[in-house]
Write a protein that holds these residues in place. Sequence first.
Motif, short mmCIF file in Angstrom:
data_model
loop_
_atom_site.label_atom_id
_atom_site.label_comp_id
_atom_site.label_asym_id
_atom_site.label_seq_id
_atom_site.Cartn_x
_atom_site.Cartn_y
_atom_site.Cartn_z
N GLY A 1 0.81 -1.21 0.00
CA GLY A 1 0.00 0.00 0.00
C GLY A 1 0.84 1.25 0.00
N GLY A 2 1.87 1.27 0.86
CA GLY A 2 2.74 2.43 0.91
C GLY A 2 3.52 2.61 -0.38
N ASN A 3 4.03 1.50 -0.92
CA ASN A 3 4.81 1.57 -2.16
C ASN A 3 3.96 2.04 -3.33
OD1 ASN A 3 7.16 0.78 -0.92
ND2 ASN A 3 6.98 -1.36 -1.52
N LYS A 4 2.70 1.66 -3.35
CA LYS A 4 1.82 2.09 -4.43
C LYS A 4 1.69 3.60 -4.44
CE LYS A 4 -2.80 1.39 -6.40
NZ LYS A 4 -4.10 0.67 -6.25
N ALA A 5 1.49 4.19 -3.26
CA ALA A 5 1.37 5.64 -3.16
C ALA A 5 2.68 6.33 -3.52
CB ALA A 5 0.94 6.03 -1.75
N ILE A 6 3.81 5.74 -3.08
CA ILE A 6 5.11 6.33 -3.37
C ILE A 6 5.40 6.30 -4.87
CG2 ILE A 6 7.60 6.10 -3.03
CD1 ILE A 6 6.97 4.88 -0.27
N ILE A 7 5.14 5.16 -5.50
CA ILE A 7 5.43 5.03 -6.94
C ILE A 7 4.53 5.95 -7.75
CG2 ILE A 7 5.31 3.44 -8.89
CD1 ILE A 7 6.21 1.23 -6.91
N ALA A 8 3.26 6.09 -7.34
CA ALA A 8 2.36 7.01 -8.04
C ALA A 8 2.88 8.44 -7.94
CB ALA A 8 0.95 6.91 -7.45
N ALA A 9 3.34 8.83 -6.74
CA ALA A 9 3.87 10.17 -6.56
C ALA A 9 5.17 10.38 -7.34
CB ALA A 9 4.11 10.43 -5.07
N LEU A 10 6.04 9.36 -7.34
CA LEU A 10 7.31 9.46 -8.06
C LEU A 10 7.07 9.62 -9.57
CD1 LEU A 10 10.39 9.27 -8.18
CD2 LEU A 10 10.16 6.77 -8.19
N THR A 11 6.18 8.81 -10.11
CA THR A 11 5.88 8.89 -11.55
C THR A 11 5.34 10.27 -11.92
OG1 THR A 11 5.36 6.53 -11.58
CG2 THR A 11 4.57 7.84 -13.43
N ALA A 12 4.40 10.76 -11.12
CA ALA A 12 3.82 12.07 -11.39
C ALA A 12 4.87 13.18 -11.30
CB ALA A 12 2.67 12.35 -10.41
N ASN A 13 5.71 13.12 -10.26
CA ASN A 13 6.68 14.19 -10.06
C ASN A 13 7.77 14.24 -11.12
OD1 ASN A 13 5.95 15.77 -7.72
ND2 ASN A 13 6.24 13.93 -6.52
N LEU A 14 8.20 13.08 -11.62
CA LEU A 14 9.22 13.07 -12.67
C LEU A 14 8.68 13.72 -13.95
CD1 LEU A 14 10.80 9.52 -12.20
CD2 LEU A 14 11.88 11.73 -11.75
N ALA A 15 7.44 13.35 -14.31
CA ALA A 15 6.83 13.95 -15.50
C ALA A 15 6.60 15.44 -15.32
CB ALA A 15 5.50 13.24 -15.81
N ILE A 16 6.15 15.82 -14.12
CA ILE A 16 5.87 17.23 -13.85
C ILE A 16 7.16 18.05 -13.83
CG2 ILE A 16 5.06 18.82 -12.06
CD1 ILE A 16 3.01 16.61 -11.32
N ALA A 17 8.23 17.50 -13.25
CA ALA A 17 9.50 18.23 -13.16
C ALA A 17 10.00 18.60 -14.55
CB ALA A 17 10.53 17.39 -12.42
N VAL A 18 9.96 17.64 -15.48
CA VAL A 18 10.42 17.91 -16.84
C VAL A 18 9.61 19.03 -17.47
CG1 VAL A 18 10.66 16.95 -19.16
CG2 VAL A 18 11.32 15.58 -17.17
N SER A 19 8.29 18.94 -17.34
CA SER A 19 7.42 19.95 -17.95
C SER A 19 7.64 21.33 -17.33
CB SER A 19 5.96 19.53 -17.82
OG SER A 19 5.56 19.46 -16.47
N LYS A 20 7.88 21.38 -16.03
CA LYS A 20 8.09 22.67 -15.35
C LYS A 20 9.39 23.32 -15.81
CE LYS A 20 5.51 21.65 -11.11
NZ LYS A 20 5.64 21.26 -9.67
N PHE A 21 10.45 22.52 -15.95
CA PHE A 21 11.72 23.09 -16.40
C PHE A 21 11.62 23.60 -17.84
CE2 PHE A 21 13.84 20.41 -13.00
CZ PHE A 21 14.23 21.50 -12.24
N VAL A 22 10.86 22.88 -18.68
CA VAL A 22 10.64 23.35 -20.05
C VAL A 22 9.91 24.69 -20.03
CG1 VAL A 22 9.43 22.89 -22.22
CG2 VAL A 22 10.68 21.05 -21.08
N ALA A 23 8.86 24.77 -19.19
CA ALA A 23 8.11 26.03 -19.09
C ALA A 23 8.97 27.15 -18.52
CB ALA A 23 6.88 25.81 -18.22
N ALA A 24 9.81 26.83 -17.53
CA ALA A 24 10.68 27.85 -16.94
C ALA A 24 11.66 28.38 -17.98
CB ALA A 24 11.43 27.27 -15.74
N PHE A 25 12.15 27.48 -18.85
CA PHE A 25 13.10 27.90 -19.90
C PHE A 25 12.45 28.88 -20.87
CE2 PHE A 25 14.82 27.24 -24.18
CZ PHE A 25 16.14 27.59 -23.97
#
Length: 308
Positions: A5-29
Amino acid sequence: MSASGGNKAIIAALTANLAIAVSKFVAAFFTGSSSMLAEGIHSVADSGNQLLLLIGGKRAQRERDKSHPFGYGRERYFYAFVVAVVLFTIGAAFSLYEGVTKIVHPHDVESPIWAFAVLIFAIIAEGFSFRTAIMESNPLRGKQSWVTFIRRSKSPELPVILLEDLGALLGLIFALFGVTMAVITGDGVWDGIGTLMIGVLLAVIAVVLAIETKSLLMGEGASSEMEQQIRAALESTPEVDRVIHMRTMHLGPEELLVAAKIAVSHDDSASEVARGIDEAERRIREAVPIARVIYLEPDLDRSHTPTA
């Protein structure tokens, strides 16, 4: 909390944050927005934190050895504390610095459509992650309020993910506010204000996490309800007259140490006392399955010892 249960929440958050981080840096650029840059750093910090939680969960599963006779369960608390430190030093400190810099030296937000598109995508992705954490937490939370659940939970992963996801959603709202105001007014100071708000938010979350995980690292006892169950199990054992005193401590989220001094009758033989202790341990484990390490010390019940 189950590991899955804990790993499911962690992996969901990790997947979302990696995708979001890339998009934010592109927007910041493309926009030059400090709010977007701060949010990008925030997502990178969150991704690193989720990796730390996974590492902590894995290391906590190691078998006990000579140097750690009670096992490694509390490594999960250590890594959760490191998460709080990382969130403060990388996420909050950078955002506060960047916000002050952009307020002192403001500049216009360029190509704001990039920022708006990324923020909307990020809000949707973080909402999915937050929803997963809520769904995984609800069975454990029961009738507790969210504040009580975060404060009393002995499993650090879900409270950490919940606070991180909540902080991420609020941070995105602050970034959207800063960028929107900067575009409407033509004043880049608003972008810096949004960044500063993100920094303050991350600092508050980091402090809350540090306080809660520090308490777990120091060694928290069982909940009052669990202690009552243990005491009832002991006192229901025929050979146990009463519990003189008892101490408990979590060796990990799913492992509890119980140490108690129990009063036995002065007429009981050594074999009867031994059988009573074995039965008491069985009843404790039946009532509280996470009570894995139990030490019971018998003593005479002097309150009922006849006087000469």
